[in-house]
Design a protein around this motif. Structure first.
Motif, PDB file in Angstrom:
ATOM      1  N   GLU A   5       0.834  -1.218   0.000  1.00  0.00           N
ATOM      2  CA  GLU A   5       0.000   0.000   0.000  1.00  0.00           C
ATOM      3  C   GLU A   5       0.861   1.257   0.000  1.00  0.00           C
ATOM      4  O   GLU A   5       0.544   2.244  -0.673  1.00  0.00           O
ATOM      5  N   GLU A   6       1.951   1.242   0.760  1.00  0.00           N
ATOM      6  CA  GLU A   6       2.857   2.398   0.783  1.00  0.00           C
ATOM      7  C   GLU A   6       3.471   2.623  -0.599  1.00  0.00           C
ATOM      8  O   GLU A   6       3.584   3.754  -1.063  1.00  0.00           O
ATOM      9  N   ARG A   7       3.843   1.530  -1.224  1.00  0.00           N
ATOM     10  CA  ARG A   7       4.434   1.616  -2.556  1.00  0.00           C
ATOM     11  C   ARG A   7       3.430   2.200  -3.546  1.00  0.00           C
ATOM     12  O   ARG A   7       3.759   3.123  -4.309  1.00  0.00           O
ATOM     13  N   GLU A   8       2.203   1.690  -3.527  1.00  0.00           N
ATOM     14  CA  GLU A   8       1.178   2.186  -4.446  1.00  0.00           C
ATOM     15  C   GLU A   8       0.865   3.648  -4.190  1.00  0.00           C
ATOM     16  O   GLU A   8       0.662   4.424  -5.124  1.00  0.00           O
ATOM     17  N   ARG A   9       0.825   4.037  -2.918  1.00  0.00           N
ATOM     18  CA  ARG A   9       0.536   5.431  -2.574  1.00  0.00           C
ATOM     19  C   ARG A   9       1.635   6.360  -3.100  1.00  0.00           C
ATOM     20  O   ARG A   9       1.342   7.422  -3.674  1.00  0.00           O
ATOM     21  N   ALA A  10       2.888   5.971  -2.922  1.00  0.00           N
ATOM     22  CA  ALA A  10       4.003   6.805  -3.371  1.00  0.00           C
ATOM     23  C   ALA A  10       4.019   6.922  -4.895  1.00  0.00           C
ATOM     24  O   ALA A  10       4.179   8.023  -5.449  1.00  0.00           O
ATOM     25  N   VAL A  11       3.820   5.811  -5.585  1.00  0.00           N
ATOM     26  CA  VAL A  11       3.830   5.829  -7.050  1.00  0.00           C
ATOM     27  C   VAL A  11       2.655   6.647  -7.577  1.00  0.00           C
ATOM     28  O   VAL A  11       2.799   7.437  -8.513  1.00  0.00           O
ATOM     29  N   GLU A  12       1.487   6.472  -6.968  1.00  0.00           N
ATOM     30  CA  GLU A  12       0.307   7.220  -7.399  1.00  0.00           C
ATOM     31  C   GLU A  12       0.493   8.722  -7.180  1.00  0.00           C
ATOM     32  O   GLU A  12       0.103   9.531  -8.024  1.00  0.00           O
ATOM     33  N   LEU A  13       1.091   9.095  -6.062  1.00  0.00           N
ATOM     34  CA  LEU A  13       1.341  10.510  -5.786  1.00  0.00           C
ATOM     35  C   LEU A  13       2.276  11.094  -6.835  1.00  0.00           C
ATOM     36  O   LEU A  13       2.081  12.223  -7.303  1.00  0.00           O
ATOM     37  N   TYR A  14       3.268  10.347  -7.235  1.00  0.00           N
ATOM     38  CA  TYR A  14       4.208  10.830  -8.253  1.00  0.00           C
ATOM     39  C   TYR A  14       3.493  11.079  -9.581  1.00  0.00           C
ATOM     40  O   TYR A  14       3.697  12.108 -10.213  1.00  0.00           O
ATOM     41  N   PHE A  15       2.634  10.136  -9.992  1.00  0.00           N
ATOM     42  CA  PHE A  15       1.961  10.278 -11.286  1.00  0.00           C
ATOM     43  C   PHE A  15       0.829  11.298 -11.260  1.00  0.00           C
ATOM     44  O   PHE A  15       0.488  11.873 -12.282  1.00  0.00           O
ATOM     45  N   SER A  16       0.220  11.523 -10.115  1.00  0.00           N
ATOM     46  CA  SER A  16      -0.937  12.416 -10.056  1.00  0.00           C
ATOM     47  C   SER A  16      -0.565  13.874  -9.777  1.00  0.00           C
ATOM     48  O   SER A  16      -1.419  14.745  -9.864  1.00  0.00           O
ATOM     49  N   THR A  17       0.677  14.157  -9.429  1.00  0.00           N
ATOM     50  CA  THR A  17       1.100  15.530  -9.134  1.00  0.00           C
ATOM     51  C   THR A  17       2.329  15.874  -9.960  1.00  0.00           C
ATOM     52  O   THR A  17       2.993  14.983 -10.493  1.00  0.00           O
ATOM     53  N   PRO A  18       2.652  17.161 -10.049  1.00  0.00           N
ATOM     54  CA  PRO A  18       3.871  17.535 -10.779  1.00  0.00           C
ATOM     55  C   PRO A  18       5.136  17.429  -9.911  1.00  0.00           C
ATOM     56  O   PRO A  18       6.173  17.959 -10.274  1.00  0.00           O
ATOM     57  N   MET A  19       5.038  16.730  -8.772  1.00  0.00           N
ATOM     58  CA  MET A  19       6.183  16.621  -7.859  1.00  0.00           C
ATOM     59  C   MET A  19       7.287  15.762  -8.466  1.00  0.00           C
ATOM     60  O   MET A  19       7.022  14.819  -9.198  1.00  0.00           O
ATOM     61  N   SER A  20       8.527  16.102  -8.091  1.00  0.00           N
ATOM     62  CA  SER A  20       9.667  15.277  -8.481  1.00  0.00           C
ATOM     63  C   SER A  20       9.787  14.130  -7.482  1.00  0.00           C
ATOM     64  O   SER A  20       9.086  14.099  -6.463  1.00  0.00           O
ATOM     65  N   THR A  21      10.653  13.186  -7.758  1.00  0.00           N
ATOM     66  CA  THR A  21      10.829  12.056  -6.832  1.00  0.00           C
ATOM     67  C   THR A  21      11.301  12.553  -5.468  1.00  0.00           C
ATOM     68  O   THR A  21      10.844  12.060  -4.438  1.00  0.00           O
ATOM     69  N   LYS A  22      12.176  13.540  -5.472  1.00  0.00           N
ATOM     70  CA  LYS A  22      12.667  14.092  -4.210  1.00  0.00           C
ATOM     71  C   LYS A  22      11.523  14.704  -3.407  1.00  0.00           C
ATOM     72  O   LYS A  22      11.416  14.506  -2.196  1.00  0.00           O
ATOM     73  N   GLN A  23      10.670  15.447  -4.089  1.00  0.00           N
ATOM     74  CA  GLN A  23       9.557  16.097  -3.398  1.00  0.00           C
ATOM     75  C   GLN A  23       8.554  15.079  -2.862  1.00  0.00           C
ATOM     76  O   GLN A  23       8.001  15.258  -1.777  1.00  0.00           O
ATOM     77  N   VAL A  24       8.320  13.989  -3.597  1.00  0.00           N
ATOM     78  CA  VAL A  24       7.402  12.940  -3.125  1.00  0.00           C
ATOM     79  C   VAL A  24       7.957  12.301  -1.861  1.00  0.00           C
ATOM     80  O   VAL A  24       7.238  12.088  -0.885  1.00  0.00           O
ATOM     81  N   VAL A  25       9.241  12.026  -1.851  1.00  0.00           N
ATOM     82  CA  VAL A  25       9.874  11.411  -0.676  1.00  0.00           C
ATOM     83  C   VAL A  25       9.795  12.350   0.518  1.00  0.00           C
ATOM     84  O   VAL A  25       9.491  11.925   1.641  1.00  0.00           O
ATOM     85  N   GLU A  26      10.049  13.640   0.292  1.00  0.00           N
ATOM     86  CA  GLU A  26       9.966  14.608   1.399  1.00  0.00           C
ATOM     87  C   GLU A  26       8.532  14.725   1.910  1.00  0.00           C
ATOM     88  O   GLU A  26       8.311  14.858   3.110  1.00  0.00           O
ATOM     89  N   HIS A  27       7.569  14.675   1.013  1.00  0.00           N
ATOM     90  CA  HIS A  27       6.164  14.814   1.397  1.00  0.00           C
ATOM     91  C   HIS A  27       5.694  13.614   2.219  1.00  0.00           C
ATOM     92  O   HIS A  27       5.017  13.774   3.243  1.00  0.00           O
ATOM     93  N   LEU A  28       6.030  12.404   1.767  1.00  0.00           N
ATOM     94  CA  LEU A  28       5.560  11.200   2.449  1.00  0.00           C
ATOM     95  C   LEU A  28       6.437  10.795   3.630  1.00  0.00           C
ATOM     96  O   LEU A  28       5.958  10.167   4.564  1.00  0.00           O
ATOM     97  N   GLY A  29       7.713  11.132   3.555  1.00  0.00           N
ATOM     98  CA  GLY A  29       8.629  10.709   4.616  1.00  0.00           C
ATOM     99  C   GLY A  29       9.194   9.322   4.366  1.00  0.00           C
ATOM    100  O   GLY A  29       9.914   8.774   5.191  1.00  0.00           O
TER     101      GLY A  29
END
Length: 177
Positions: A5-29
């Motif tokens: 579920e964590e993996r799916e959430r992180a991947v989905e957040l990346y595809f659904s927003t203009p965030m970079s991988t770094k920003q997704v990691v910072e957002h989710l922790g």
């Protein structure tokens, strides 16, 4: 939340927003940036995604302007959503060549191709090799080589029986005269 579920959430957040991988990691922790990139490469949607573009020229110029107005590079980078290292690099470019230096760089390969097409040649000095060798001994001293010259046997070798010919099949066969 499970690992899947964590993996799916992180991947989905990346595809659904203009965030970079770094920003997704910072957002989710979680996870690390490298781990998220591995997850993205495993996702079939990732093949259709073009790599996110570099930071636009306007953002680079704005970061330099903020730094010149007295703001710290780290604060300017955070305000514009860029990395601290990038802001530092832009400031170095600015100090070296002004705002024009912030433009898109041209690779050396492209410059060499253009020069070749225009018939321009640059002088590239040859590599200077270091060597302590100064030539043949005979040519240095002006003396002829002594073809029968051999290393002298030391007193220690004679005393301990390690000189040439002291034992069958030793130095005599290894160093023929």
């Amino acid at each position: 939340m499970s690992g899947r579920e964590e993996r799916e959430r992180a991947v989905e957040l990346y595809f659904s927003t203009p965030m970079s991988t770094k920003q997704v990691v910072e957002h989710l922790g979680y996870p690390t940036r490298q781990c998220l990139e591995r997850w993205l490469h495993a996702d079939p949607r990732y093949a259709d995604v073009v790599a996110k573009p570099p930071v636009p020229l306007g953002t680079r110029r704005r970061a330099v302007e903020l730094c010149l107005s007295g703001m710290q590079q780290k604060q300017a980078a955070a305000e514009l959503g860029a990395g601290t290292g990038a802001a530092h690099h832009w400031m170095r470019l600015y100090r070296a060549g002004g705002m024009a230096a912030l433009g898109t760089g041209t690779s050396e390969k492209v410059i060499r191709r253009i020069m070749r097409e225009d018939g321009l040649v640059t002088r590239v000095p040859g590599r200077r090799r270091y060597s302590s060798y100064e030539g043949e001994a005979a040519s240095r001293a002006g003396q002829p080589r002594r073809p029968g010259f051999h290393r002298r046997t030391t007193q220690r070798e004679v005393a301990h029986g390690h000189h040439a010919g002291s034992r069958p099949g030793t130095a005599r066969s290894a160093f023929p005269r």
